[in-house]
Design a protein around this motif. Sequence first.
Motif, PDB file in Angstrom:
ATOM      1  N   UNK A 126       0.866  -1.184   0.000  1.00 24.53           N
ATOM      2  CA  UNK A 126       0.000   0.000   0.000  1.00 24.53           C
ATOM      3  C   UNK A 126       0.898   1.228   0.000  1.00 24.53           C
ATOM      4  N   UNK A 127       0.287   2.392  -0.181  1.00 25.52           N
ATOM      5  CA  UNK A 127       1.039   3.633  -0.116  1.00 25.52           C
ATOM      6  C   UNK A 127       1.625   4.042  -1.451  1.00 25.52           C
ATOM      7  N   UNK A 128       2.655   4.876  -1.381  1.00 24.02           N
ATOM      8  CA  UNK A 128       3.259   5.494  -2.563  1.00 24.02           C
ATOM      9  C   UNK A 128       4.417   4.657  -3.088  1.00 24.02           C
ATOM     10  N   UNK A 129       4.442   4.502  -4.421  1.00 24.11           N
ATOM     11  CA  UNK A 129       5.528   3.825  -5.109  1.00 24.11           C
ATOM     12  C   UNK A 129       6.143   4.812  -6.092  1.00 24.11           C
ATOM     13  N   UNK A 130       7.407   5.177  -5.872  1.00 22.06           N
ATOM     14  CA  UNK A 130       8.124   6.061  -6.788  1.00 22.06           C
ATOM     15  C   UNK A 130       9.041   5.203  -7.660  1.00 22.06           C
ATOM     16  N   UNK A 131       8.990   5.439  -8.960  1.00 23.56           N
ATOM     17  CA  UNK A 131       9.755   4.610  -9.893  1.00 23.56           C
ATOM     18  C   UNK A 131      10.497   5.542 -10.847  1.00 23.56           C
ATOM     19  N   UNK A 132      11.830   5.515 -10.765  1.00 23.43           N
ATOM     20  CA  UNK A 132      12.640   6.399 -11.600  1.00 23.43           C
ATOM     21  C   UNK A 132      13.014   5.702 -12.900  1.00 23.43           C
ATOM     22  N   UNK A 133      12.618   6.323 -14.013  1.00 23.68           N
ATOM     23  CA  UNK A 133      12.926   5.848 -15.357  1.00 23.68           C
ATOM     24  C   UNK A 133      12.640   4.348 -15.522  1.00 23.68           C
ATOM     25  N   UNK A 134      11.367   3.950 -15.409  1.00 21.63           N
ATOM     26  CA  UNK A 134      11.013   2.529 -15.525  1.00 21.63           C
ATOM     27  C   UNK A 134      11.326   1.943 -16.891  1.00 21.63           C
ATOM     28  N   UNK A 135      11.573   2.819 -17.879  1.00 23.35           N
ATOM     29  CA  UNK A 135      11.868   2.333 -19.225  1.00 23.35           C
ATOM     30  C   UNK A 135      13.261   1.715 -19.337  1.00 23.35           C
ATOM     31  N   UNK A 136      14.142   1.965 -18.349  1.00 20.42           N
ATOM     32  CA  UNK A 136      15.496   1.412 -18.402  1.00 20.42           C
ATOM     33  C   UNK A 136      15.460  -0.115 -18.403  1.00 20.42           C
ATOM     34  N   UNK A 137      16.193  -0.708 -19.334  1.00 21.38           N
ATOM     35  CA  UNK A 137      16.256  -2.166 -19.414  1.00 21.38           C
ATOM     36  C   UNK A 137      15.044  -2.795 -20.069  1.00 21.38           C
ATOM     37  N   UNK A 138      14.126  -1.964 -20.585  1.00 27.59           N
ATOM     38  CA  UNK A 138      12.889  -2.467 -21.203  1.00 27.59           C
ATOM     39  C   UNK A 138      12.942  -2.232 -22.711  1.00 27.59           C
ATOM     40  N   UNK A 139      12.592  -3.257 -23.479  1.00 21.53           N
ATOM     41  CA  UNK A 139      12.496  -3.081 -24.921  1.00 21.53           C
ATOM     42  C   UNK A 139      11.388  -2.077 -25.208  1.00 21.53           C
ATOM     43  N   UNK A 140      11.581  -1.162 -26.182  1.00 21.28           N
ATOM     44  CA  UNK A 140      10.548  -0.152 -26.484  1.00 21.28           C
ATOM     45  C   UNK A 140       9.154  -0.730 -26.694  1.00 21.28           C
ATOM     46  N   UNK A 141       9.057  -1.963 -27.223  1.00 16.79           N
ATOM     47  CA  UNK A 141       7.752  -2.579 -27.451  1.00 16.79           C
ATOM     48  C   UNK A 141       7.056  -2.939 -26.132  1.00 16.79           C
ATOM     49  N   UNK A 142       7.831  -3.037 -25.035  1.00 12.33           N
ATOM     50  CA  UNK A 142       7.251  -3.424 -23.753  1.00 12.33           C
ATOM     51  C   UNK A 142       6.994  -2.235 -22.832  1.00 12.33           C
TER      52      UNK A 142
END
Length: 465
Positions: free
Chosen positions: A334-350
């Motif tokens: 529960x609560x707040x989830x901060x995620x910095x640059x989630x695109x790192x390590x992810x293929x653009x299609x995903x």
Amino acid sequence: MITYLKINGFKSFYNFEMEFTPFTVIAGANASGKSNLFDALTLLSRLAESDNLKRAFNEQRGEFIELFTQYGDDKFASEMEFVVEMLVNKNIKDAWGNEGKLKYTRLRYELSIKRITNSSGIEDLLVSKENLIKLNHQEDKWINLISKKTLAFWRPKVVTGKRGIPYIQTETENNLPTVLVSQDGTTGNKRRFPLSNATRTVLSSFDTVDFPHVLAAKEEMKSWKFLQLNPEDLRQATSKNNGEDTISTSGKNLAAALYRIKQEDKYVLKEISRKLNKFLPNFIEVDVIDDKENKQFLIKLKDVEKKEFSSRVLSEGTLRILALCILEFDDKHTGLLCFEEPENGIHPFRIKAMTELLKDLSVDFNQEETPLRQVIVNTHSPVLVGNMMKWQNDTNVSIWYAQMRNTITEINKTRLKISTTKISRVIKDNSLQQLHLVFSEQDRKLTLAIVNDYLQTAEFEDNII
């Protein structure tokens, strides 16, 4: 969840204000101050539970003086100020299992920290102001985001016995700044905390439901998580001897968390499998095994050809999406989830799948009896930003644009030009979807298309450097 934040005197923030929705995306090129916002939230979260101010500061990047806004060579702000408005859970439980119920779920916390030179001639820190008050219903414009059908669930009505005094209040007593804390529902004896010798925030010192609104604010700020998923941590099995069954910020204990969920309700694994299959069609089943021989838990995935793959061989992108699927169905999250640059390590299609998963991890105010969850993302991905268009009419979603701007100000009677972070609301359609902040004419013209075009240009320039 955070609904409003004001910062002054911390890093690149000068008279900074921002509002938040359940799913908030902050876009901007590198070095625009996005990470500084997460640093501010990290510091506030630590100050809410740490028993030592300086220790909380020293856990941040750089020396503690560098957390104060720099105005010139070796010239730093003497004080930093924070204001956080939040929506908290109406039910609260302390570490001993005692439960309480809040009268007010909309709270405003104010904290100021000053740099001083102590008697030994060493730079030190001091809390100069700390307040906690309820937000009056008639003045709370942010709450208009929630429909009238479900408003009473998230912000219960208060008919009688309305509170007029703050839960935490800074006053001057005997020429000394003193924090007064009143117990809920009483106007009698108050706890007094002289600030001249304080080594921690007052908020951090309360742990029981005897002061439910103070405890609720503390627990809210403590619950802020900052994901920095590490593929090696996500891949590893969880030892039975480590005693942890919740996912860490780096992704450790993923297998133990899934095993706990399986023991609580084995059918949830089917829901997690369906969720993963929706975004990664090659995988049809998620399971976790009890490896008794090696005294560990290990995640296994099965593909359409019935082949099994352990988490040790999965790609970083698959592991990240799997972790978010598990978090969504974990009642302990529960609560707040901060995620910095989630695109790192992810293929653009995903990246599209990643964005939808993050949206699913945030609360939908149209549904009652759901966990109060919030997701704040910062990104420089034009693919992720472009995916936001589908939610242009969703009041639970907002997108903001971060950039550095030059500000002319006067400090100690000296006129200075400083570079500060400005994060502006991006207008998703032709109407101005504002809560109660007032936007400049320049910001009123900031559209999703403009931000997307800029990020594509910035990404291209980064690639040719």
